[in-house]
Write a protein that holds these residues in place. Structure first.
Motif, PDB file in Angstrom:
ATOM      1  N   TRP A  53      62.705  71.520  45.723  1.00 42.40           N
ATOM      2  CA  TRP A  53      62.807  70.172  46.293  1.00 42.40           C
ATOM      3  C   TRP A  53      63.381  69.238  45.245  1.00 42.40           C
ATOM      4  O   TRP A  53      62.931  69.231  44.103  1.00 42.40           O
ATOM      5  N   LEU A  54      64.374  68.426  45.630  1.00 43.87           N
ATOM      6  CA  LEU A  54      64.965  67.438  44.736  1.00 43.87           C
ATOM      7  C   LEU A  54      64.829  66.051  45.345  1.00 43.87           C
ATOM      8  O   LEU A  54      64.818  65.906  46.570  1.00 43.87           O
ATOM      9  N   TYR A  55      64.750  65.045  44.490  1.00 43.19           N
ATOM     10  CA  TYR A  55      64.693  63.678  44.987  1.00 43.19           C
ATOM     11  C   TYR A  55      66.017  63.313  45.650  1.00 43.19           C
ATOM     12  O   TYR A  55      67.094  63.720  45.200  1.00 43.19           O
ATOM     13  N   SER A  60      63.688  57.944  47.421  1.00 39.85           N
ATOM     14  CA  SER A  60      62.679  57.609  48.419  1.00 39.85           C
ATOM     15  C   SER A  60      61.994  58.835  49.006  1.00 39.85           C
ATOM     16  O   SER A  60      60.931  58.715  49.625  1.00 39.85           O
ATOM     17  N   SER A  61      62.577  60.014  48.835  1.00 40.63           N
ATOM     18  CA  SER A  61      62.002  61.214  49.453  1.00 40.63           C
ATOM     19  C   SER A  61      62.365  62.452  48.646  1.00 40.63           C
ATOM     20  O   SER A  61      63.275  62.436  47.814  1.00 40.63           O
ATOM     21  N   LEU A  86      58.785  62.101  52.661  1.00 41.77           N
ATOM     22  CA  LEU A  86      58.858  60.785  52.048  1.00 41.77           C
ATOM     23  C   LEU A  86      58.034  60.753  50.776  1.00 41.77           C
ATOM     24  O   LEU A  86      56.935  61.312  50.714  1.00 41.77           O
ATOM     25  N   ARG A  87      58.556  60.082  49.772  1.00 37.24           N
ATOM     26  CA  ARG A  87      57.865  59.984  48.497  1.00 37.24           C
ATOM     27  C   ARG A  87      56.518  59.286  48.686  1.00 37.24           C
ATOM     28  O   ARG A  87      56.422  58.257  49.341  1.00 37.24           O
ATOM     29  N   GLY A 142      57.153  63.797  33.243  1.00 34.45           N
ATOM     30  CA  GLY A 142      56.573  62.768  34.096  1.00 34.45           C
ATOM     31  C   GLY A 142      57.396  61.502  34.146  1.00 34.45           C
ATOM     32  O   GLY A 142      57.295  60.728  35.097  1.00 34.45           O
ATOM     33  N   ALA A 143      58.225  61.231  33.111  1.00 40.94           N
ATOM     34  CA  ALA A 143      59.026  60.005  33.101  1.00 40.94           C
ATOM     35  C   ALA A 143      60.248  60.116  34.005  1.00 40.94           C
ATOM     36  O   ALA A 143      60.587  59.185  34.719  1.00 40.94           O
ATOM     37  N   TRP A 144      60.917  61.282  33.984  1.00 39.34           N
ATOM     38  CA  TRP A 144      62.158  61.414  34.735  1.00 39.34           C
ATOM     39  C   TRP A 144      62.182  62.710  35.555  1.00 39.34           C
ATOM     40  O   TRP A 144      63.052  63.548  35.378  1.00 39.34           O
ATOM     41  N   PRO A 145      61.243  62.946  36.466  1.00 41.20           N
ATOM     42  CA  PRO A 145      61.318  64.158  37.266  1.00 41.20           C
ATOM     43  C   PRO A 145      62.458  64.061  38.269  1.00 41.20           C
ATOM     44  O   PRO A 145      62.752  62.983  38.788  1.00 41.20           O
ATOM     45  N   CYS A 146      63.137  65.175  38.511  1.00 46.43           N
ATOM     46  CA  CYS A 146      64.193  65.166  39.521  1.00 46.43           C
ATOM     47  C   CYS A 146      63.792  65.982  40.743  1.00 46.43           C
ATOM     48  O   CYS A 146      64.528  66.019  41.728  1.00 46.43           O
TER      49      CYS A 146
END
Length: 494
Positions: A53-55, A60-61, A86-87, A142-146
């Protein structure tokens, strides 16, 4: 001595990691092809099933870009599951993994409920196949998860060994690196095109507009820049922006100048806060003369929130010097003021009319702020307002701009919002920030904010002015005060 006829399991795993790392082109051109490669690698070497799964572009999701399983029918069922979530509305474990950047493993008693919550369409498959354990691994920290990788073990199979889990982590880390590299490749090209498009649109403005990439190379130079600095666009494009203009930063306290570091490296972190940074500079014209300017830097971020380009707006101060900066910023909070906001909105409106996508203006009114501050010493009242302003600014997305436009009023301008749902989430964060207690003199103060919102979309007239847009948002304030969420959208004037 010859090589063994059959590679060892360790060698096969290493080759699989290398294949994922090499799949940058797939990640650029076709994320689903890349996602299926990652899922198949997990299914083949470690787990029985896997989904990647990718943002989405607007964060937003989560979007499922790959699915695989050792069994062909099970793989088909995985691919027919939910395509996006949805996020913030998915499984609690997945959300926790993305927020913390730490992987999690669920045992047989935990996973059914969680995976069904994350992807309800998996429930029939789980009932038929069953699972013995699930590993949920973030793509990035945790700062920049994709995104997130979910691996499942079929019922009756042993839990993941330490060695297998380490391999899963290596896959997730490699996949994250590949996705981020692909994002930078596509994002850099998109950033160059977007900055050039905006700089062209800004030829209509009297202010200087200069744009450059993360290497400090000029890629946008409007007519006002030609007039003020004396270099034509042909001469400026491709040059190092700081070398071309011999840029020096003026210390606001001492008035002393110091050379600006290449590409404003010391400012890039600041650009991810309230969305813009303003400072006083001297720059060299083509004729060798020095000109004083106030420069506002706005960062352009990719979908992971990293700054990949910069747009600078310069106000030529002539002999007015650094004092002009106070005319653009609130004396108490240091935030941009109403004058700055109007100039910024003019640029946003020009960009929007040129097809830059949805944007929004949010008016935040704190009607009881003055009452709460009444009677407090000026320095204490000012400090409380600064705390409040800091909380509001911390609630913004990267690239959003907040201004203090009145004693009890702030305005946020948000570009590239995607849709109204994203704007509503932003407004809710602002309400939450404004409702946090303020402590002074042994007393705790609570505010009751209202947020009125006006959207820049295809329902708006192209010729709308900054005053009209803010006025529309302000018109929604009465409805926001009456709403339990303290938020209201306004319909555009027909």
């Amino acid at each position: 001595m010859g090589l063994p006829a059959t590679p060892s399991a360790e060698t096969r795993r290493l080759r699989a990691i290398v294949a994922i790392a090499r799949a940058v082109n797939d990640a650029v051109i076709d994320e689903r092809r890349f996602g299926d490669l990652v899922a198949r690698t997990v299914a083949t070497h470690v787990g029985d099933g896997a989904t990647l799964w990718l943002y989405s572009l607007d964060n937003s999701s989560l979007v499922r870009v790959g699915a695989g399983h050792r069994d062909a029918i099970s793989a088909m069922l995985l691919r027919e599951g939910a395509a996006s979530v949805l996020r913030g509305r998915g499984d609690a474990v997945v959300d926790a993994v993305l927020d913390s950047g730490a992987a999690a493993v669920l045992n047989q008693d935990e996973m059914g409920r969680h995976i069904a919550e994350f992807d309800p369409q998996l429930a029939p498959w789980l009932a038929v196949c069953g699972v013995s354990s699930v590993a949920v691994l973030p793509l990035g920290d945790g700062a920049w998860p994709c995104g997130v990788l979910i691996a499942t073990r079929d019922a009756g199979r042993p839990a993941y060994t330490d060695d297998e889990f380490a391999f899963l982590q290596a896959i997730a880390e490699t996949a994250a690196s590949t996705v981020n590299t692909a994002s930078l490749l596509t994002g850099s090209a998109a950033a160059v095109e977007e900055l050039r498009r905006q700089a062209t649109a800004f030829d209509q403005l009297s202010d200087v507009v200069v744009a450059w990439d993360n290497e400090g190379k000029v890629i946008g130079w409007n007519a006002a820049a030609e007039r003020v600095y004396g270099y034509s666009a042909i001469e400026a494009l491709g040059c190092d922006v700081l070398t071309l203009l011999d840029t020096h930063v003026i210390d606001p306290e001492t008035g002393r100048r110091r050379p600006a570091e290449r590409a404003y490296a010391e400012l890039l972190d600041s650009l991810t806060g309230a969305g813009s940074v303003t400072l006083d500079l001297t720059q060299r014209r083509a004729d060798g003369e020095t000109v004083a300017v106030t420069r506002t830097l706005t960062g352009l971020a990719d979908r992971q929130g990293r700054i990949i380009g910069v747009i600078a707006i310069d106000h030529d101060l002539g002999d007015r010097g650094p004092r002009e900066r106070t005319a653009l910023h609130d004396a108490v909070t240091g935030l941009p003021n109403a004058r700055f906001l109007r100039d910024h909105l003019e640029r946003v409106l020009i960009s929007w009319a040129g097809g830059a996508g949805l944007a929004a203006a949010l008016v935040i009114q704190l009607g009881d702020l003055n009452t709460l501050l009444k009677g407090l010493p000026a320095d204490v009242a000012g400090q409380l307002v600064k705390v409040l302003a800091g909380r509001l600014a911390a609630s913004l997305r990267r690239g959003d701009v907040i201004a203090r436009t009145g004693a009890d009023e702030f305005v946020v301008v948000a570009e590239s919002v995607g849709d109204e749902a994203n704007v509503e989430r932003l407004a809710k964060r602002l309400v939450t920030a404004a409702r946090q207690p303020l402590a002074a003199g042994g007393q705790t103060m609570l505010l009751h904010p209202a947020v009125g919102i006006s959207m820049l979309d295809d329902r708006q007239p192209v010729q709308i002015t900054p005053e009209e847009l803010i006025g529309q948002a302000a018109d929604a304030l009465p409805a926001a005060r009456a709403d339990p969420a303290h938020i209201a959208f306004t319909a555009p004037t027909p």
